[in-house]
Design a protein around this motif. Structure first.
Motif, PDB file in Angstrom:
ATOM      1  N   UNK A 137       4.766  -7.073   8.654  1.00  0.00           N
ATOM      2  CA  UNK A 137       4.301  -5.896   7.911  1.00  0.00           C
ATOM      3  C   UNK A 137       5.109  -4.688   8.367  1.00  0.00           C
ATOM      4  N   UNK A 138       5.693  -3.972   7.423  1.00  0.00           N
ATOM      5  CA  UNK A 138       6.461  -2.776   7.761  1.00  0.00           C
ATOM      6  C   UNK A 138       5.712  -1.520   7.327  1.00  0.00           C
ATOM      7  N   UNK A 139       6.070  -0.404   7.937  1.00  0.00           N
ATOM      8  CA  UNK A 139       5.481   0.888   7.595  1.00  0.00           C
ATOM      9  C   UNK A 139       6.570   1.950   7.631  1.00  0.00           C
ATOM     10  N   UNK A 140       6.702   2.674   6.546  1.00  0.00           N
ATOM     11  CA  UNK A 140       7.723   3.711   6.444  1.00  0.00           C
ATOM     12  C   UNK A 140       7.186   4.920   5.682  1.00  0.00           C
ATOM     13  N   UNK A 178       0.852  -1.178   0.000  1.00  0.00           N
ATOM     14  CA  UNK A 178       0.000   0.000   0.000  1.00  0.00           C
ATOM     15  C   UNK A 178       0.894   1.236   0.000  1.00  0.00           C
ATOM     16  N   UNK A 179       0.752   2.044  -1.037  1.00  0.00           N
ATOM     17  CA  UNK A 179       1.495   3.300  -1.106  1.00  0.00           C
ATOM     18  C   UNK A 179       0.482   4.445  -1.049  1.00  0.00           C
ATOM     19  N   UNK A 180       0.439   5.112   0.081  1.00  0.00           N
ATOM     20  CA  UNK A 180      -0.446   6.258   0.268  1.00  0.00           C
ATOM     21  C   UNK A 180       0.276   7.509  -0.219  1.00  0.00           C
ATOM     22  N   UNK A 181      -0.003   7.875  -1.447  1.00  0.00           N
ATOM     23  CA  UNK A 181       0.742   8.959  -2.085  1.00  0.00           C
ATOM     24  C   UNK A 181      -0.108  10.182  -2.406  1.00  0.00           C
ATOM     25  N   UNK A 182      -1.409  10.024  -2.590  1.00  0.00           N
ATOM     26  CA  UNK A 182      -2.257  11.150  -3.005  1.00  0.00           C
ATOM     27  C   UNK A 182      -2.185  12.279  -1.980  1.00  0.00           C
ATOM     28  N   UNK A 183      -2.137  13.510  -2.483  1.00  0.00           N
ATOM     29  CA  UNK A 183      -2.073  14.648  -1.580  1.00  0.00           C
ATOM     30  C   UNK A 183      -2.426  15.937  -2.285  1.00  0.00           C
ATOM     31  N   UNK A 184      -2.638  16.980  -1.479  1.00  0.00           N
ATOM     32  CA  UNK A 184      -2.916  18.303  -2.023  1.00  0.00           C
ATOM     33  C   UNK A 184      -2.318  19.365  -1.117  1.00  0.00           C
ATOM     34  N   UNK A 244      10.535   4.254   9.885  1.00  0.00           N
ATOM     35  CA  UNK A 244      11.525   5.256   9.485  1.00  0.00           C
ATOM     36  C   UNK A 244      10.899   6.301   8.567  1.00  0.00           C
ATOM     37  N   UNK A 245      11.501   7.473   8.600  1.00  0.00           N
ATOM     38  CA  UNK A 245      11.071   8.582   7.738  1.00  0.00           C
ATOM     39  C   UNK A 245      12.259   8.925   6.848  1.00  0.00           C
ATOM     40  N   UNK A 246      12.201   8.469   5.609  1.00  0.00           N
ATOM     41  CA  UNK A 246      13.328   8.546   4.684  1.00  0.00           C
ATOM     42  C   UNK A 246      13.345   9.885   3.944  1.00  0.00           C
ATOM     43  N   UNK A 247      14.343  10.707   4.245  1.00  0.00           N
ATOM     44  CA  UNK A 247      14.501  11.980   3.537  1.00  0.00           C
ATOM     45  C   UNK A 247      15.114  11.750   2.165  1.00  0.00           C
ATOM     46  N   UNK A 248      14.547  12.407   1.175  1.00  0.00           N
ATOM     47  CA  UNK A 248      15.140  12.429  -0.169  1.00  0.00           C
ATOM     48  C   UNK A 248      14.908  13.842  -0.675  1.00  0.00           C
ATOM     49  N   UNK A 255       3.778   2.195   2.654  1.00  0.00           N
ATOM     50  CA  UNK A 255       4.684   3.318   2.377  1.00  0.00           C
ATOM     51  C   UNK A 255       3.845   4.575   2.238  1.00  0.00           C
ATOM     52  N   UNK A 256       4.137   5.564   3.052  1.00  0.00           N
ATOM     53  CA  UNK A 256       3.405   6.819   3.023  1.00  0.00           C
ATOM     54  C   UNK A 256       4.287   7.934   2.466  1.00  0.00           C
TER      55      UNK A 256
END
Length: 258
Positions: free
Chosen positions: A176-179, A85-91, A247-251, A136-137
């Motif tokens: 199950x992982x969440x990042x 699950x990739x929660x990507x939608x945003x505004x 984890x919160x991965x900075x890019x 993945x959020x």
């Protein structure tokens, strides 16, 4: 030949990526498709263009309005069990807090924060039963720092980072992982389209807009490429990333290192 050599790291996995008809979400969908995942697209856009993407990625498409919890429940029931699950939608909306439209605040919170809660709560039971899952959020550099006039966006992205940590702890012994992935400024058609208007409004050259306005906070002075985010998302789905969670991965080109 190993799965890695065949480019099938995600063979047999089903992946829902929200907001995946353009930009970051589409790059993630393409990266996961390239590794063998069965992709489920969700988002806005021209029907013909979406049909082309479905053909390109051999993908399902669900047009659920993620502002509506009932529509999310219907979507999750319709698509069935997923592995990724990739929660990507945003505004986004920019305004001083005293003038911030309350309807925009509510919409940003609904899409950026509440929608990931609803998709996650509905996806987790099957992941736990299977003993494997990846959540993945897409957060933002604004999940770690703040900018003025973006109160709703900053609040929602800080919120999604906290939500991710919480579910990572809850699911720590389930497989199950969440990042989070937290990009800085990403080179997308939306960003590119802002450049001419900013040049005209501020009397700047294209290079000045890019380096002194858009990339002012990114020490590398380089936009993040959507494909870089796609590659990071694939890494987080690998078996070798099974102990990478919460984890919160900075890019972000070094933005939040300062």
């Amino acid at each position: 030949m190993s799965d890695m050599l065949k480019g099938q790291l995600l063979a047999g996995k089903r992946a829902l990526i929200t907001g995946s008809t353009s930009g970051i979400g589409l790059a993630v969908a393409r990266a996961m498709h390239a590794e063998g995942a069965q992709v489920i697209l969700n988002g806005l856009g021209d029907a013909d263009e979406i049909s082309k993407l479905q053909s390109e990625l051999d993908a399902e498409f669900n047009a659920a309005n993620l502002l509506d919890p009932a529509a999310i429940e219907t979507m999750m029931a319709d698509i069935g069990n997923i592995d990724i699950l990739v929660n990507n939608a945003g505004m986004q909306h920019v305004s001083p807090v005293e003038d911030f439209p309350t309807d925009r605040w509510d919409a940003i919170m609904a899409l950026n924060l509440s929608a990931p809660f609803h998709t996650t709560r509905l996806a987790v039971p099957a992941m736990k039963k299977k003993g494997w899952g990846r959540i993945i959020n897409t957060a933002s550099a604004h999940s770690k720092t703040a900018s003025p006039f973006k109160s709703a966006y900053n609040a929602s992205k800080h919120g999604i980072a906290g939500f991710t940590k919480t579910i990572a702890l809850e699911l720590a012994q389930t497989g199950v992982t969440a990042n989070c992935i937290s990009p800085g400024y990403v080179w997308t058609p939306l960003i590119e389209g802002q450049i001419p208007d900013t040049m005209a409004a501020r009397g700047l050259t294209r290079d000045e807009v890019i380096n002194d306005v858009l990339l002012a906070k990114q020490p590398t002075k380089k936009f993040v490429q959507p494909e870089e985010i796609g590659a990071l998302a694939v890494f987080l789905c690998r078996e070798e990333a099974g102990n990478v969670t919460g984890a919160n991965w900075s890019i972000d080109g070094g933005w939040t290192a300062e």
